[in-house]
Motif scaffolding. Structure first.
Motif, mmCIF file in Angstrom:
data_model
loop_
_atom_site.group_PDB
_atom_site.id
_atom_site.type_symbol
_atom_site.label_atom_id
_atom_site.label_comp_id
_atom_site.label_asym_id
_atom_site.label_seq_id
_atom_site.Cartn_x
_atom_site.Cartn_y
_atom_site.Cartn_z
ATOM 1 N N ARG A 1 4.815 5.725 8.979
ATOM 2 C CA ARG A 1 5.228 4.390 9.033
ATOM 3 C C ARG A 1 4.886 3.743 10.143
ATOM 4 O O ARG A 1 4.342 2.495 10.179
ATOM 5 N N VAL B 1 0.718 -1.112 0.012
ATOM 6 C CA VAL B 1 -0.190 0.232 0.092
ATOM 7 C C VAL B 1 0.865 1.059 0.119
ATOM 8 O O VAL B 1 1.674 1.582 1.097
ATOM 9 N N GLY C 1 -5.377 5.624 2.455
ATOM 10 C CA GLY C 1 -4.455 4.447 2.946
ATOM 11 C C GLY C 1 -4.549 3.568 4.020
ATOM 12 O O GLY C 1 -4.375 2.549 4.413
ATOM 13 N N ALA D 1 6.868 -1.323 7.148
ATOM 14 C CA ALA D 1 6.553 -0.166 6.593
ATOM 15 C C ALA D 1 7.920 0.420 5.990
ATOM 16 O O ALA D 1 8.887 0.012 6.912
ATOM 17 N N VAL E 1 -4.929 -0.208 4.362
ATOM 18 C CA VAL E 1 -4.285 -1.141 5.254
ATOM 19 C C VAL E 1 -5.154 -1.869 5.932
ATOM 20 O O VAL E 1 -4.862 -3.233 5.960
ATOM 21 N N ALA F 1 1.208 3.444 10.260
ATOM 22 C CA ALA F 1 0.824 2.263 9.298
ATOM 23 C C ALA F 1 0.969 0.800 10.020
ATOM 24 O O ALA F 1 0.198 -0.288 10.113
ATOM 25 N N ALA G 1 -0.162 -2.894 9.370
ATOM 26 C CA ALA G 1 0.826 -3.142 8.225
ATOM 27 C C ALA G 1 2.046 -4.270 9.095
ATOM 28 O O ALA G 1 2.431 -3.875 10.127
ATOM 29 N N GLU H 1 5.454 5.152 3.158
ATOM 30 C CA GLU H 1 5.445 6.342 3.490
ATOM 31 C C GLU H 1 6.821 6.978 3.608
ATOM 32 O O GLU H 1 7.713 6.372 3.896
ATOM 33 N N VAL I 1 -0.052 6.317 3.113
ATOM 34 C CA VAL I 1 -0.828 6.119 4.137
ATOM 35 C C VAL I 1 -1.626 7.423 4.830
ATOM 36 O O VAL I 1 -1.336 7.769 5.735
ATOM 37 N N ALA J 1 3.506 -1.258 3.913
ATOM 38 C CA ALA J 1 2.942 0.035 3.665
ATOM 39 C C ALA J 1 4.193 1.065 3.180
ATOM 40 O O ALA J 1 5.494 0.608 3.625
#
Ligand SMILES: [Zn+2]
Length: 342
Positions: free
Chosen positions: A201, A170, A177, A212, A181, A204, A209, A195, A173, A193
């Motif tokens: 992160r 993904v 997002g 990340a 997730v 996420a 997630a 980012e 985020v 994820a």
């Protein structure tokens, strides 16, 4: 009612008293309690993309209660908690019947985007058929962000056809997002994820997630995380040339790329790679009225964490928009449209 009016592109919104909306026989007036703000609102403000006739009331993620209803409206009564579905379409339209309303090229309007005023106001008037009930136990702010972020994410995850045990990347985020997730996890996928900042992160990972990383690390790190295979599916919620490049680098042969976000960027991809790896490029736009109800049901079932990280009063809408533009908002910023009322 009090409303934040877009009177000129590139200028601050003007919060002032305007006449209350008058419902037609098939309309309802909703008292707005919460209204999410996102990147589309910044584009509207700048006059980029959508340019509605001015003055205009933005706000395409609203939630509230029924204030009054037109003479032909039977289903709703004052006080019912509702969210409006944004794409205003005639029930006779083929896209309405096939539950792909968002693909209609002949929309009567998109609430808060063009052709129909949105929820940066104390009251919002919409055709009654646009409304979806808010399930018990969901706060107005959380319900509101389902209208765009939750809906778009659920539809994208559907389009991705994720299966249990698959790995999904993904990219991006933010609001969409953050839901994506979580919905991908619910679908049984292992989520990676992408980012820019460590704060995002970290968020996420909190949302489910398994890993990340930053976009720059995709080519180096994805093989390690996937046993050299690549991910089954990549969801691009950013839509830049760089994010698409990340998707192409990350997916395995036979993989799917779902394009949710977009910018003015164009992409190029090797025809040979697309053909010989049987890659699938799948667009996803918003979602259907049914998917809005389904996203709310998942939240009501306790399976989705809130993505609302910031709130502001309607009167402070310009500060809120500036905060969003600064990049300091972690998830969704939601306006409290009832805060000034006794
Ligand atoms: Zn939006």
């Amino acid at each position: 009612m009090k409303a934040a009016l877009l009177k000129a592109f590139g200028a601050p919104l003007v919060v002032e008293e305007v006449a209350d909306p008058e419902p037609g026989p098939d309309d309802v007036v909703v008292r707005v309690f919460a209204s999410g703000i996102d990147g589309t609102d910044l584009k509207l403000l700048d006059g980029f993309g959508y340019t509605p006739e001015l003055p205009f009331i933005m706000g395409h993620e609203s939630a509230g209660t029924i204030e009054s209803a037109g003479s032909r409206v039977k289903r709703w009564k004052p006080g019912d908690r509702v969210v409006p579905y944004n794409f205003v379409i005639e029930p006779e339209d083929p896209w309405y019947r096939t539950e792909r309303e968002q693909l209609c090229q002949n929309l009567a309007g998109i609430l808060g985007v063009r052709g129909a005023n949105g929820g940066y106001a104390e009251l919002l008037c919409v055709p009654a058929r646009q409304l979806i009930p808010i399930p018990h136990g969901i706060a107005f702010a959380d319900a509101a962000v389902h209208c765009d972020a939750g809906l778009t994410a659920l539809h994208a995850v559907r389009r991705a056809r994720l299966a249990p045990g698959e790995t999904a990347l993904v990219i991006g985020v933010g609001g969409v997002g953050a839901f994506a997730v979580q919905f991908a996890c619910i679908a049984g996928a292992r989520v990676i994820a992408v980012e820019k900042t460590e704060a995002k992160r970290d968020w996420a990972r909190q949302l489910g997630a398994a890993a990340a990383m930053s976009g720059a690390d995709i080519a180096r790190t994805i093989p390690d995380l996937t046993g050299g295979r690549g991910v089954d599916c990549a969801l691009d919620i950013v839509g830049t040339r760089d994010s698409m490049q990340g998707c192409i680098e990350a997916v395995m042969p036979g993989g799917r790329i779902v394009i949710v976000g977009y910018t003015p960027d164009w992409f190029s991809i090797s025809g040979k790679k697309l053909a010989q790896n049987e890659l699938e490029m799948i667009g996803a736009r918003a979602g259907s009225r049914q998917e809005l109800a389904q996203a709310l049901a998942l939240t009501a079932a306790g399976r989705v964490r809130s993505i609302v990280t910031d709130t502001a009063a309607l009167a402070d809408v310009n500060d809120a928009l500036a905060r969003l533009r600064s990049g300091l908002v972690l998830g969704r910023l939601v306006l409290d449209c009832a805060s000034g009322r006794a």
